[in-house]
Structures are given as C-alpha cells and as structure tokens.
Design an enzyme around this catalytic site. Sequence first.
Site, PDB file in Angstrom:
ATOM      1  N   ASP A  56      39.285 108.938   1.579  1.00  0.00           N
ATOM      2  CA  ASP A  56      40.252 109.113   0.480  1.00  0.00           C
ATOM      3  C   ASP A  56      41.177 110.295   0.737  1.00  0.00           C
ATOM      4  O   ASP A  56      42.318 110.302   0.281  1.00  0.00           O
ATOM      5  CB  ASP A  56      39.548 109.436  -0.852  1.00  0.00           C
ATOM      6  CG  ASP A  56      38.627 108.335  -1.319  1.00  0.00           C
ATOM      7  OD1 ASP A  56      38.862 107.180  -0.966  1.00  0.00           O
ATOM      8  OD2 ASP A  56      37.676 108.668  -2.065  1.00  0.00           O
ATOM      9  N   HIS A  73      35.615 110.250  -1.220  1.00  0.00           N
ATOM     10  CA  HIS A  73      35.140 109.733   0.065  1.00  0.00           C
ATOM     11  C   HIS A  73      35.938 110.456   1.139  1.00  0.00           C
ATOM     12  O   HIS A  73      37.116 110.781   0.927  1.00  0.00           O
ATOM     13  CB  HIS A  73      35.431 108.245   0.239  1.00  0.00           C
ATOM     14  CG  HIS A  73      34.765 107.341  -0.752  1.00  0.00           C
ATOM     15  ND1 HIS A  73      35.329 106.999  -1.944  1.00  0.00           N
ATOM     16  CD2 HIS A  73      33.587 106.677  -0.689  1.00  0.00           C
ATOM     17  CE1 HIS A  73      34.521 106.161  -2.592  1.00  0.00           C
ATOM     18  NE2 HIS A  73      33.454 105.956  -1.855  1.00  0.00           N
TER      19      HIS A  73
END
Length: 438
Positions: A103, A100
């Site tokens: 992340d 993501h």
Amino acid sequence: MSLFSDVAPIRFEGPESPNELVYRVYEPDRVVLGKRMEDWLRVAVCYWHSFNWPGSDVFGTGTLPRPWLGQPVTDAMARQKLDAAFEFFSRLGVRYFTFHDLDVMASADTVRGHEQQLRQIEEAMAEKCAATGVRPLWGTANLFSHPRYAAGAATSPDPEVFAWAAAQVRCCLETTHRLGGANYVLWGGREGYDSLLNTDLGSELDRYGRFLALVVEHKHRIGFKGTILIEPKPFEPTKHQYDRDTAAVYAFLQRYGLTGEVRINVEVNHATLAGLDFEHEIAAARAYGLFGSIDMNRGDPRNGWDTDQFPNNAQELVPALMQLVEDGGFATGGFNFDAKLRRQSVAPADLYLAHIGGIDTLARALLAAGEIVREGQLQRLRVERYQGWNSELGRAIDQGRFSLAALADYAADHELTPTPRSGRQELAESIIARHCRF
Ligand code: XUL
Ligand code: CO
C-alpha cells in the site's frame, strides 16, 4: 494541499450540531469508567481501502479520485499518497493507521528491490509519524495480490514462493517495528484451497505452522514488543481458508506450539461470513486467551460476501463493546476501520463522513456498554444463572472429585430433580436496547 485538505479538522460539536463534518458523540477526552474515550477505542484508519483502492470492483474500473494510483507505482506516487493519507489522519484526529507493505511503497520486481523501496518510503513515513504523533496500529505484508501467490504464500506448493513471502514479512515486520507499530498482522487470504482434489491439506498446514514459527522467532530476534495477530476469515478469495475462525486458529496454534505467541484480530464481517456473531468471535478469543484487536466493518445482511461497509448500528455493537469494557480495554489492539466507501462516494468529504459515522457509532456503543457494565444488572443476571455451581455438588464436580459412575450414583441416591429456571434472554435483550440512547 492535497485531496483531503478542503475539510477543516474534525471537532466534537455534540449531538445537536447542525453540521455534518463534526463528531456528535466521539469526544476523545470524555471519561468512560475511568478511561478516556480515545484510549478505549484506539481508532485506526486503513491505508488500503482509503487511499490505495480506486473504487474498482469485479465488473468495473475505479471511480474514486485517487491521483497517486497507477501501475507501476513510482516513488513520487507513493509520496503523494503518503501526504494525502497523513493529511487525512490528522484532520480526522486519529492516532493510528494500518498498512500493507504494497500500500505504501513503490513497485518492485525483485526481493532486493522490494526491500529497498519499502525502506525508502519507511523513512518518509517515520518523519510523518514524528510530525503528527500518528503511528501504526499494525503493519502487514500483502501476500495475496501478486500472481506468485495465486496458490498461497506459506502454503504454496512452491518453496520459492514460501521464501518470497518470508522476505516480505521480514521486511514489513522490521518496518512496523521501527515505526513504533503496536502489532503485526497476518491475514492468510490465500492460505487455503480452491479445490481439495489438488491440495495436500496436512502438509500445507505444517508449512503454515513453520512459517508462523519463523515469524515469531524473528519478532523476538529484532526485539519487537508488539503482538503478532492472525486475522481469521472463512473464505474469499479462496474457497476455504485455514484460519476460518477463532476456534480453528486456536487449534492451529496449539498444534504448532504457538498459543502464547500469537493472538487474534477479529474482523466483524469475517465473523459474519463464518456464520458467527462478531461478539462470538470476541468471546471465543477471550475464552482461549487470544483476544488482540478488531477490524471494524460490517457486511450487508443480504449479501454473502465481504462488503466491508462502515458500521452505523450502535446497538448491534454493544455486546462486543461490553466485553471490551469488562476486559478494561485493549492491550495493544484497537479498532481498525477495515471498511471502504461505496463506489459512488466520489467526493473527498465522503471519506471523512464515512469515518466520522463509524467512529460516532463506536462511541455510542461504548457509552451504552459503559453504563450497562457500571450498573451491573446484566452481569448479575449471568452470575445468578450459574450460581448452582457454587453449591457443594458444583464445586466437587469442578474440582474433579467425582468419576462418571460416582456422579451417577450421587444423582440416583439424592433423587435429583432439577427445576427449570428462566434464562431471562428477553430481559437481557431489553437491557441492551434501553441503554442505546446516545
Ligand atoms: C481482507 C482483510 C484484509 C486484512 C489485512 O478481507 O480483512 O484487508 O485486514 O490483510
Ligand atoms: Co481485515
């Protein structure tokens, strides 16, 4: 040196090896039905569970040593995490990862800041990808963690939230494209509702359709050749998620004219939560022409939530792997380990052991599926079951040459008395079971 450098690169040592940090079955160069094992499986490690999750749950804080985590995330922390992640990918010996936007990047409060931070870490990621040959199986925007998304992203009642989501997806899609990603995923975690009492379901679906059309249009505008994937899940965190399963996504794509543009990322535990078998979701996606990729994990049979555990039962996976083998493998997809450690698995080696176990399980299922497909007994059983449709009557029905009334007359005139035949389910199950010996 990082958290994961104490473990030597993981090698294949075969089933008799006395060591644990080795592959017993997964042998990247081993050829199964004309294709290397590594090319069949296209394994990816996910960034979020492995490096971005401290081992917290709703009742307790983090348990895992992840020194790069904290709030806000600084650029230094993001880079430390990146070093650790690529160290892990390389030593595990996989070619793909998934992420993501949130992340990988440092925290940002504004849209411009978000774009800047993601671009900045993207440069470091590109260097790591070039140095290791590891690249994204897919990227995705996190449109569910920030409080602004509590009521949904594309389906939020607030158009400003819709715009924020658009900004995140634009930026993450472009980053995924520049990093050579093979796919781009949309998981609509909060695209659904908690209560119908305050929800206008019809307009939320229309906005979700519009959002997806914008994403597809942008994909073409920037020349991204990868696949856009939707990942169905029935609920959690919402009470009801619009992308509840493959069939619901197919209806949605048809309604908004996007069937040729978007495919499915099937997740094992999401299928289970929807009350479906994993292999059902693959079969449905294949039947609709939507099969794309797989998020690999499993639930716990006695828990009704998404436990995201690493798989360890090869026999359970054979029906799914058979379908993959019958298709000749993934096009752009792969097996992404959307799976996480248990909170007590605090040793750095546990992350290796979890992935090794999961990858060996996939390899076992692949070998069994390869043999079953090569021998052809199960396929013959299936073909024979439908052989009546090769008769004159079967062909005429298939070709639409009968009206309902004409068919009724045919049945009466010919005094049809079809005889029941064995479905041979037990035989089919035994064929699977006896091939699981790897
Ligand atoms: C959540 C889930 C996500 C997606 C990516 O259940 O599976 O991690 O895979 O957003
Ligand atoms: Co997933």
